[in-house]
Motif scaffolding. Structure first.
Motif, PDB file in Angstrom:
ATOM      1  N   UNK A  85      -3.727 -46.956  22.798  1.00 58.25           N
ATOM      2  CA  UNK A  85      -3.452 -48.130  21.899  1.00 58.25           C
ATOM      3  C   UNK A  85      -3.048 -49.298  22.423  1.00 58.25           C
ATOM      4  N   UNK A  86      -2.149 -48.847  23.408  1.00 64.61           N
ATOM      5  CA  UNK A  86      -1.558 -50.075  24.369  1.00 64.61           C
ATOM      6  C   UNK A  86      -2.805 -50.979  25.133  1.00 64.61           C
TER       7      UNK A  86
ATOM      8  N   UNK B 217       8.244 -46.674  31.712  1.00 66.16           N
ATOM      9  CA  UNK B 217       9.102 -47.380  32.261  1.00 66.16           C
ATOM     10  C   UNK B 217       9.107 -48.439  31.354  1.00 66.16           C
ATOM     11  N   UNK B 218       8.375 -48.849  30.533  1.00 70.03           N
ATOM     12  CA  UNK B 218       8.204 -50.013  29.317  1.00 70.03           C
ATOM     13  C   UNK B 218       9.149 -49.320  28.267  1.00 70.03           C
ATOM     14  N   UNK B 219       8.902 -47.960  28.186  1.00 66.88           N
ATOM     15  CA  UNK B 219       9.692 -47.221  27.136  1.00 66.88           C
ATOM     16  C   UNK B 219      11.205 -47.239  27.578  1.00 66.88           C
TER      17      UNK B 219
ATOM     18  N   UNK C 161      13.006 -56.235  24.831  1.00 59.70           N
ATOM     19  CA  UNK C 161      11.644 -56.083  23.924  1.00 59.70           C
ATOM     20  C   UNK C 161      10.514 -56.912  24.496  1.00 59.70           C
ATOM     21  N   UNK C 162       9.345 -56.405  24.083  1.00 58.26           N
ATOM     22  CA  UNK C 162       8.046 -56.931  24.909  1.00 58.26           C
ATOM     23  C   UNK C 162       7.083 -56.943  23.441  1.00 58.26           C
ATOM     24  N   UNK C 163       6.568 -58.273  23.321  1.00 59.96           N
ATOM     25  CA  UNK C 163       5.743 -58.519  22.441  1.00 59.96           C
ATOM     26  C   UNK C 163       4.384 -59.267  22.975  1.00 59.96           C
TER      27      UNK C 163
ATOM     28  N   UNK D  28       6.886 -52.186  23.397  1.00 56.17           N
ATOM     29  CA  UNK D  28       7.885 -51.469  23.859  1.00 56.17           C
ATOM     30  C   UNK D  28       8.053 -50.125  22.546  1.00 56.17           C
ATOM     31  N   UNK D  29       8.172 -50.633  21.382  1.00 56.61           N
ATOM     32  CA  UNK D  29       8.101 -49.724  20.292  1.00 56.61           C
ATOM     33  C   UNK D  29       6.881 -48.701  20.384  1.00 56.61           C
TER      34      UNK D  29
END
Length: 398
Positions: free
Chosen positions: A229-230, A187-189, A197-199, A216-217
């Motif tokens: 990693x997320x 969903x984020x992708x 963009x999500x930071x 997002x990346x």
């Protein structure tokens, strides 16, 4: 008798010395001259240091976001108007923030945010808000159902004395694993591909640097290691020193491997916007005449609240986190206001109202978090009146 006591003390001291020596594995921190140049092994395009020039890859990601969005996206009266949501930490007080976000949806006025940033517990709110209602519901359940024992697992005395924290991150890590799953990553992708963009922010304790992660990346990579990693980044962003152990990242710089020690983003930074990234993107690719509407969600009190602190390490550290966080976010709130006014942006601020009297009995007080959630929800559902300036400054008319 005295010889036996001396012998026992000698054995204890020797044992503690051995434990102390075994507790720590030698680290290989990034050399000072390479700070800001190190990249996560195999993922060179997912982060940058706020104090260093933004990497070209990160800046390109933001520039690409304007190309990815639809022509009719973010149009307000014919003008591109970009809503950005900046979320601060607040530990258990974040229950107010998730309540306000839920109530804002109920009111039917919450926009789709172009950019969302968060750190500490605010990182959880950020990823849930970016991902969709299902994940906000998970977070609502989390912040209204847990107690301290569900989050904090105390270590034994030897681990505390010779280790890196009072509590283990095991329980909290499992909660993050439950929230961040493969479906959330997809969903984020998807949202990232639409130009959003999500930071998330963490603190590099070695470098005393604030690190901005492009979540997002990361999600868009679709690799099996991406979700791990997320989760690791979110855990690091929430790991306040002493209470929860820091998180280590394996990085590469100058052809060599190093490790970085990361902790709660609030240690170094606070409320953050991607200032350096936006500086380049605004001049280069954003639509002419575009406007920014900044929403700052401060999950804390903007005025002191007195209460008796128990005389034990956990209670004192908990109060330290609360006090440090509130103080830093208050300062950052004024800094963000000055930055927005200089840019000519529309500034909107929310925080826990002064008339809400806290009744917290422990770090994660279930009843208190339910009260905070309900207050935030009710405030927003009834039509939240966003503050146009921080406390003490004259608010401008909307």
């Amino acid at each position: 008798m005295k010889k036996k006591v001396a012998l026992r003390l000698s054995i204890m001291i020797t044992g503690l010395s051995v434990l102390s020596g075994c507790a720590h594995v030698p680290r290989r921190a990034v050399p000072e001259n390479l700070v800001g140049h190190a990249v996560v092994a195999g993922m060179p395009d997912i982060r940058c240091y706020a104090e260093k020039p933004a990497s070209l890859l990160m800046r390109k990601s933001l520039a690409d976001s304007f190309e990815q969005e639809g022509k009719s996206d973010y149009l307000v009266d014919g003008t591109k108007t970009y809503p950005a949501l900046i979320i601060g930490g607040g530990v258990s007080n974040s229950a107010y923030g998730i309540g306000l976000l839920n109530g804002w949806v109920e009111a039917g006025t919450r926009p789709v945010f172009k950019i969302i940033t968060g750190y500490s517990s605010g990182s959880l709110l950020a990823i849930a808000t970016f991902s969709g209602k299902e994940y906000e519901d998970r977070l609502r359940h989390l912040f209204t159902s847990i107690s301290t024992k569900d989050v904090m697992k105390e270590k034994n005395i030897f681990s505390v004395i010779f280790g890196d924290s009072v509590n283990s991150s095991e329980l909290f890590g499992k909660m993050i694993d439950d929230i961040v799953d493969d479906a959330m990553m997809r969903d984020i992708a998807r949202e990232h591909s639409k130009g959003r963009r999500l930071y998330i922010g963490t603190s590099d304790l070695d470098a005393q640097g604030f690190v901005i992660w492009d979540m997002g990346a990361l999600a868009a990579k679709g690799e099996k290691d991406a979700v791990k990693m997320f989760r690791k980044i979110v855990l690091a962003s929430c790991s306040f020193p002493v209470m929860i152990p820091p998180v280590y990242f394996q990085v590469e710089a100058g052809g060599k491997r190093y490790d970085e020690m990361h902790a709660d983003g609030g240690v170094v930074g606070g409320l953050f916007y991607v200032n350096q990234l936006m500086e380049g993107a605004e001049r280069a690719v954003s639509p002419e005449g575009a406007r920014t509407r900044l929403y700052v969600l401060n999950c804390c009190y903007m005025s002191p609240h007195s209460r008796q602190v128990e005389d034990n390490l956990t209670a004192i550290t908990s109060r330290l986190i609360e006090t440090n966080g509130s103080s830093k976010m208050s300062g950052d709130t004024y800094r963000m206001y000055a930055f927005a006014k200089e840019k000519g942006w529309d500034y909107n601020l929310a925080y826990i109202p002064e008339d809400f009297v806290p009744a917290q009995k422990e770090m994660f007080d279930k009843l208190e978090m339910k009260r905070l959630f309900k207050r935030g929800y009710d405030d927003a559902a009834a039509g939240y009146k966003w503050h146009k300036a921080p406390p003490g400054l004259i608010e401008e008319a909307k």
